[in-house]
Scaffold this active site. Structure first.
Site, PDB file in Angstrom:
ATOM      1  N   LYS A 177       0.961  -1.279   0.052  1.00 10.34           N
ATOM      2  CA  LYS A 177       0.118   0.176   0.095  1.00 10.34           C
ATOM      3  C   LYS A 177       0.758   1.371   0.049  1.00 10.34           C
ATOM      4  O   LYS A 177       1.757   1.521   0.955  1.00 10.34           O
ATOM      5  CB  LYS A 177      -0.906   0.100   1.300  1.00 10.34           C
ATOM      6  CG  LYS A 177      -1.707   1.201   1.361  1.00 10.34           C
ATOM      7  CD  LYS A 177      -2.869   1.068   2.477  1.00 10.34           C
ATOM      8  CE  LYS A 177      -3.453   2.035   2.601  1.00 10.34           C
ATOM      9  NZ  LYS A 177      -4.581   2.261   3.830  1.00 10.34           N
ATOM     10  N   ARG A 205     -11.068  10.041   1.951  1.00  6.06           N
ATOM     11  CA  ARG A 205     -10.722  10.803   3.207  1.00  6.06           C
ATOM     12  C   ARG A 205     -11.895  11.624   3.398  1.00  6.06           C
ATOM     13  O   ARG A 205     -12.265  12.099   4.741  1.00  6.06           O
ATOM     14  CB  ARG A 205      -9.494  11.221   3.498  1.00  6.06           C
ATOM     15  CG  ARG A 205      -8.179  10.148   3.526  1.00  6.06           C
ATOM     16  CD  ARG A 205      -6.803  10.957   3.770  1.00  6.06           C
ATOM     17  NE  ARG A 205      -6.114   9.612   3.478  1.00  6.06           N
ATOM     18  CZ  ARG A 205      -4.428   9.793   3.248  1.00  6.06           C
ATOM     19  NH1 ARG A 205      -4.079  11.140   3.180  1.00  6.06           N
ATOM     20  NH2 ARG A 205      -3.722   8.600   3.185  1.00  6.06           N
ATOM     21  N   LYS A 210       1.104   9.883   5.726  1.00  8.83           N
ATOM     22  CA  LYS A 210       1.561   8.524   6.124  1.00  8.83           C
ATOM     23  C   LYS A 210       2.780   8.052   5.538  1.00  8.83           C
ATOM     24  O   LYS A 210       2.853   6.700   5.474  1.00  8.83           O
ATOM     25  CB  LYS A 210       0.213   7.781   5.570  1.00  8.83           C
ATOM     26  CG  LYS A 210      -1.281   8.259   6.272  1.00  8.83           C
ATOM     27  CD  LYS A 210      -2.335   7.453   6.221  1.00  8.83           C
ATOM     28  CE  LYS A 210      -3.547   7.861   6.786  1.00  8.83           C
ATOM     29  NZ  LYS A 210      -4.763   7.079   6.632  1.00  8.83           N
ATOM     30  N   LYS A 236      -2.272  -1.260  -3.736  1.00 12.11           N
ATOM     31  CA  LYS A 236      -3.172  -0.381  -3.900  1.00 12.11           C
ATOM     32  C   LYS A 236      -2.468   1.083  -3.585  1.00 12.11           C
ATOM     33  O   LYS A 236      -1.308   0.923  -3.200  1.00 12.11           O
ATOM     34  CB  LYS A 236      -3.906  -0.399  -2.153  1.00 12.11           C
ATOM     35  CG  LYS A 236      -4.775   0.916  -2.039  1.00 12.11           C
ATOM     36  CD  LYS A 236      -5.388   0.587  -0.646  1.00 12.11           C
ATOM     37  CE  LYS A 236      -6.077   1.936  -0.256  1.00 12.11           C
ATOM     38  NZ  LYS A 236      -6.493   1.983   0.944  1.00 12.11           N
ATOM     39  N   TYR A 258     -15.269   1.091  -6.468  1.00 14.04           N
ATOM     40  CA  TYR A 258     -16.703   1.619  -6.083  1.00 14.04           C
ATOM     41  C   TYR A 258     -17.568   1.637  -7.315  1.00 14.04           C
ATOM     42  O   TYR A 258     -18.775   1.912  -7.388  1.00 14.04           O
ATOM     43  CB  TYR A 258     -16.395   3.179  -6.059  1.00 14.04           C
ATOM     44  CG  TYR A 258     -15.429   3.168  -4.765  1.00 14.04           C
ATOM     45  CD1 TYR A 258     -15.866   3.076  -3.208  1.00 14.04           C
ATOM     46  CD2 TYR A 258     -14.108   3.543  -4.827  1.00 14.04           C
ATOM     47  CE1 TYR A 258     -15.041   2.998  -2.458  1.00 14.04           C
ATOM     48  CE2 TYR A 258     -13.256   3.467  -3.768  1.00 14.04           C
ATOM     49  CZ  TYR A 258     -13.892   3.694  -2.476  1.00 14.04           C
ATOM     50  OH  TYR A 258     -12.888   3.410  -1.384  1.00 14.04           O
TER      51      TYR A 258
HETATM   52  C1  PBG Z   1      -7.292   3.422   5.727  1.00 15.76           C
HETATM   53  C2  PBG Z   1      -7.591   3.211   4.416  1.00 15.76           C
HETATM   54  C3  PBG Z   1      -7.480   4.172   3.144  1.00 15.76           C
HETATM   55  C4  PBG Z   1      -8.075   3.589   2.163  1.00 15.76           C
HETATM   56  C5  PBG Z   1      -8.511   2.370   2.466  1.00 15.76           C
HETATM   57  N1  PBG Z   1      -8.289   2.268   3.980  1.00 15.76           N
HETATM   58  C6  PBG Z   1      -6.980   5.484   3.277  1.00 15.76           C
HETATM   59  C7  PBG Z   1      -5.710   5.899   3.950  1.00 15.76           C
HETATM   60  O1  PBG Z   1      -4.653   5.035   3.923  1.00 15.76           O
HETATM   61  O2  PBG Z   1      -5.463   6.909   4.092  1.00 15.76           O
HETATM   62  C8  PBG Z   1      -8.275   4.173   0.883  1.00 15.76           C
HETATM   63  C9  PBG Z   1      -9.382   3.826   0.014  1.00 15.76           C
HETATM   64  C10 PBG Z   1      -9.574   4.684  -1.266  1.00 15.76           C
HETATM   65  O3  PBG Z   1      -8.993   5.864  -1.418  1.00 15.76           O
HETATM   66  O4  PBG Z   1     -10.676   4.139  -1.907  1.00 15.76           O
HETATM   67  N2  PBG Z   1      -6.317   2.815   6.324  1.00 15.76           N
END
Ligand code: PBG
Length: 350
Positions: free
Chosen positions: A218, A228, A241, A272, A337
């Site tokens: 990720k 968010r 992050k 991701k 989505y």
């Molecule tokens: C949180 C999380 C995130 C997403 C899925 N789980 C956001 C992040 O890491 O800030 C993002 C999913 C998306 O953007 O569709 N742990």
């Protein structure tokens, strides 16, 4: 020096009559593309409803739905509506949903303690969906960001995100979700060692059949912006992050992350974001040959929807093409989505 221009045939005399001798080619790649039946016959990848995992947003509200401003066509759902949508998804043949909560700001604190509440929004929703729609899989995110006042996936000490202290809490969160009936725990926090810790705790609690889909690679990505907004962490997130999510420049590191998560007991892995990281999806699938998923994240969805909304591209075609790209790259499935929309389209076109 004399110029030697090779002219295999004379240029057409006029634009109306294009009659030229054949080039005498042995290979004409276009032959197989000449008709729909032939294109179908040589098609290498197929997109089916079985490839879809639908992420949904939950909220605690009397209201059934509230729109996510930055994700046109996506709403937050209250529990009753989430149950109805889960039933519709199951009827469409979508194998699994992935719920994410919008947690009331008053319930957020520095350690994300609401995540451990067996009666929190997620746990109540999981129980309700399991009771009404037992045939659909429920994939629950393990991460603290919806629950922390600072918006990080773990706990903080000063500016640092603590690894091992965060893992201890994530384990408890995973247990609460499994107790509520989650079929799959999907740790998205990117702390080191969390897959092994969660696996051990699940087994000890006799949840040995609960699967783990790890967000193994990720990246610290700008494409999570609309998500968010959906769960209300944009305003609260302090900093970024990058000390736990991966550097977008790295690919060998993704292989190392996936190797560790598999060693620690992950049943499936995820990459991701999706389209910008298709090279990583292909590499991971080629290298490990395990169930490999990709997350077409909120920003990817928003880009297509925004362009389609402006009439700059055909939204339906872009949706299908983008999802086919994941299949071509080797993904076994995609969190998207678009899931219900593409499932309806696939049903209509057979
Ligand atoms: C949180 C999380 C995130 C997403 C899925 N789980 C956001 C992040 O890491 O800030 C993002 C999913 C998306 O953007 O569709 N742990």
């Amino acid at each position: 020096m004399e110029s030697r221009v090779v002219r295999p045939f004379p240029a057409p005399q006029s634009s109306e009559t294009v009659s030229t001798p054949s080039l005498g080619l042995t290979h004409r790649m276009r032959r197989n593309r000449k008709a729909e039946w032939s294109r179908r016959m040589v098609r290498e990848s197929v997109l089916t409803t079985d490839d879809l995992i639908w992420p949904i947003f939950l909220m605690d509200s009397q209201q059934a739905r509230s729109p996510v401003e930055w994700m046109p066509g996506v709403d937050r759902l209250n529990i009753d509506e989430a149950v109805r949508q889960a039933a519709e998804a199951a009827a469409l043949g979508i194998p699994a949903i992935a719920p994410f909560p919008f947690v009331d700001k008053a319930l957020r604190d520095p350690t994300g303690s609401e995540a451990l509440n067996a009666n929190n929004l997620m746990c109540r929703a999981v129980r309700a969906i399991k009771a009404e729609v037992p045939q659909i899989g429920i994939i629950c995110d393990a991460a603290l960001d919806p629950y922390t006042s600072h918006g990080h996936d773990g706990v903080m000490e000063g500016e640092r995100i603590l690894n091992d202290a965060s893992v201890a809490i994530l384990v408890q969160q995973a247990l609460a979700l499994a107790d509520a009936g989650a079929d799959v725990i999907a740790p998205s926090d990117m702390m080191d060692g969390r897959i092994g810790a969660i696996r051990g705790a699940l087994d000890e609690a006799r949840h040995e059949d609960v699967q783990i889909m790890s967000y193994a690679a990720k990246y610290a990505s700008a494409f999570y912006g609309p998500f968010r907004d959906a769960i209300g962490t944009n305003a609260t997130l302090i900093g970024d992050k990058r000390t736990y999510q991966m550097d977008p420049a790295n690919s060998d590191e993704a292989i190392a992350e996936v190797a560790l998560d598999l060693e620690e007991g992950a049943d499936m892995v995820m990459i991701k974001p999706g389209l910008p990281y298709l090279d990583v999806v292909a590499r991971v699938k080629d290298h490990f040959r395990v169930p490999t998923f990709a997350y077409q994240v909120s920003g990817e969805y928003a880009m297509i929807m925004a362009a389609a909304g402006n009439g700059w591209l055909d939204g339906d075609k872009a949706m299908v093409e983008s999802l086919m790209a994941f299949k071509r790259a080797g993904a076994d499935g995609v969190l998207t989505y678009f899931a219900p929309r593409v499932a309806k389209k696939l049903k209509a076109t057979g």
